[in-house]
Write a protein that holds these residues in place. Structure first.
Motif, mmCIF file in Angstrom:
data_model
loop_
_atom_site.group_PDB
_atom_site.id
_atom_site.type_symbol
_atom_site.label_atom_id
_atom_site.label_comp_id
_atom_site.label_asym_id
_atom_site.label_seq_id
_atom_site.Cartn_x
_atom_site.Cartn_y
_atom_site.Cartn_z
ATOM 1 N N GLU A 5 113.690 -49.010 -30.213
ATOM 2 C CA GLU A 5 115.070 -48.624 -30.513
ATOM 3 C C GLU A 5 115.236 -47.111 -30.416
ATOM 4 O O GLU A 5 116.242 -46.626 -29.886
ATOM 5 N N LEU A 6 114.250 -46.357 -30.913
ATOM 6 C CA LEU A 6 114.317 -44.901 -30.799
ATOM 7 C C LEU A 6 114.335 -44.485 -29.328
ATOM 8 O O LEU A 6 115.105 -43.610 -28.935
ATOM 9 N N ALA A 7 113.527 -45.133 -28.528
ATOM 10 C CA ALA A 7 113.507 -44.848 -27.090
ATOM 11 C C ALA A 7 114.869 -45.126 -26.466
ATOM 12 O O ALA A 7 115.394 -44.307 -25.693
ATOM 13 N N GLU A 8 115.451 -46.241 -26.814
ATOM 14 C CA GLU A 8 116.758 -46.619 -26.267
ATOM 15 C C GLU A 8 117.847 -45.651 -26.700
ATOM 16 O O GLU A 8 118.675 -45.229 -25.899
ATOM 17 N N ARG A 9 117.837 -45.271 -27.965
ATOM 18 C CA ARG A 9 118.890 -44.390 -28.492
ATOM 19 C C ARG A 9 118.797 -42.972 -27.968
ATOM 20 O O ARG A 9 119.801 -42.252 -27.940
ATOM 21 N N THR A 10 117.595 -42.544 -27.564
ATOM 22 C CA THR A 10 117.416 -41.170 -27.111
ATOM 23 C C THR A 10 117.249 -41.043 -25.606
ATOM 24 O O THR A 10 117.275 -39.937 -25.075
ATOM 25 N N GLY A 11 117.040 -42.173 -24.925
ATOM 26 C CA GLY A 11 116.814 -42.121 -23.491
ATOM 27 C C GLY A 11 115.435 -41.607 -23.120
ATOM 28 O O GLY A 11 115.208 -41.148 -22.006
ATOM 29 N N TYR A 38 110.685 -45.262 -37.524
ATOM 30 C CA TYR A 38 111.284 -43.935 -37.599
ATOM 31 C C TYR A 38 112.571 -43.994 -38.399
ATOM 32 O O TYR A 38 113.298 -44.977 -38.349
ATOM 33 N N ASP A 39 112.868 -42.908 -39.101
ATOM 34 C CA ASP A 39 114.142 -42.848 -39.816
ATOM 35 C C ASP A 39 115.205 -42.258 -38.878
ATOM 36 O O ASP A 39 114.917 -41.912 -37.734
ATOM 37 N N GLU A 40 116.418 -42.138 -39.352
ATOM 38 C CA GLU A 40 117.529 -41.629 -38.536
ATOM 39 C C GLU A 40 117.256 -40.215 -38.032
ATOM 40 O O GLU A 40 117.718 -39.827 -36.973
ATOM 41 N N HIS A 41 116.530 -39.440 -38.813
ATOM 42 C CA HIS A 41 116.203 -38.069 -38.424
ATOM 43 C C HIS A 41 115.402 -38.047 -37.115
ATOM 44 O O HIS A 41 115.449 -37.068 -36.367
ATOM 45 N N ARG A 45 115.536 -35.371 -33.946
ATOM 46 C CA ARG A 45 114.271 -34.686 -33.671
ATOM 47 C C ARG A 45 113.882 -34.850 -32.195
ATOM 48 O O ARG A 45 113.516 -33.887 -31.531
ATOM 49 N N VAL A 46 113.974 -36.065 -31.696
ATOM 50 C CA VAL A 46 113.621 -36.322 -30.292
ATOM 51 C C VAL A 46 114.581 -35.576 -29.365
ATOM 52 O O VAL A 46 114.154 -34.977 -28.363
ATOM 53 N N LEU A 47 115.857 -35.564 -29.685
ATOM 54 C CA LEU A 47 116.829 -34.858 -28.851
ATOM 55 C C LEU A 47 116.543 -33.358 -28.839
ATOM 56 O O LEU A 47 116.665 -32.695 -27.803
ATOM 57 N N LEU A 48 116.122 -32.817 -29.975
ATOM 58 C CA LEU A 48 115.758 -31.406 -30.042
ATOM 59 C C LEU A 48 114.505 -31.131 -29.204
ATOM 60 O O LEU A 48 114.449 -30.144 -28.461
#
Length: 123
Positions: A5-11, A38-41, A45-48
């Motif tokens: 899900e983190l991968a999908e949300r951040t590309g 992972y939490d919402e943060h 973090r990944v985008l940064l």
């Protein structure tokens, strides 16, 4: 959220997320079965991290700076401030070089288009 899900949300690929974690740029909690959570943060973090990579920073530099990016209002140690300033200076120089290259390309395109119009007009 799980790693997919983190991968999908951040590309960002799952493989990259694992790499970020291995390099100390991202952290997760492990479930009893060993799955990363992972939490919402994690999204911001990944985008940064991606933003820093896009600016030309390497993973070692990013990993060193990220612990000091948690709270922008917090004071950074002098060594970190020097490193941040050096990165900003490098990015500014890179931006100026890109702007020069853009102007050159625009001039070449404009000159080519004008030459093509002149050729058509004289025919």
């Amino acid at each position: 959220m799980r790693i997919g899900e983190l991968a999908e949300r951040t590309g960002v690929s799952v493989r990259s997320l694992r790499y970020y974690e291995k390099q100390g740029m991202l952290s997760s909690q492990r479930s009893a079965s060993g799955q990363r959570h992972y939490d919402e943060h994690g999204v911001s973090r990944v985008l940064l991290i991606r933003q820093f990579f896009s600016a030309g920073m390497n993973s070692k530099t990013i990993a060193a700076l990220l612990p000091h990016v948690k709270d922008p209002g917090e004071r950074c140690p002098p060594a970190v401030l020097r490193q941040l300033t050096a990165e900003l200076d490098r990015i500014d120089a890179q931006a100026e070089e890109i702007a020069r290259a853009r102007r050159t390309l625009a001039d070449l395109i404009r000159a080519t288009q004008e030459a093509m119009r002149a050729t058509r007009t004289s025919e």
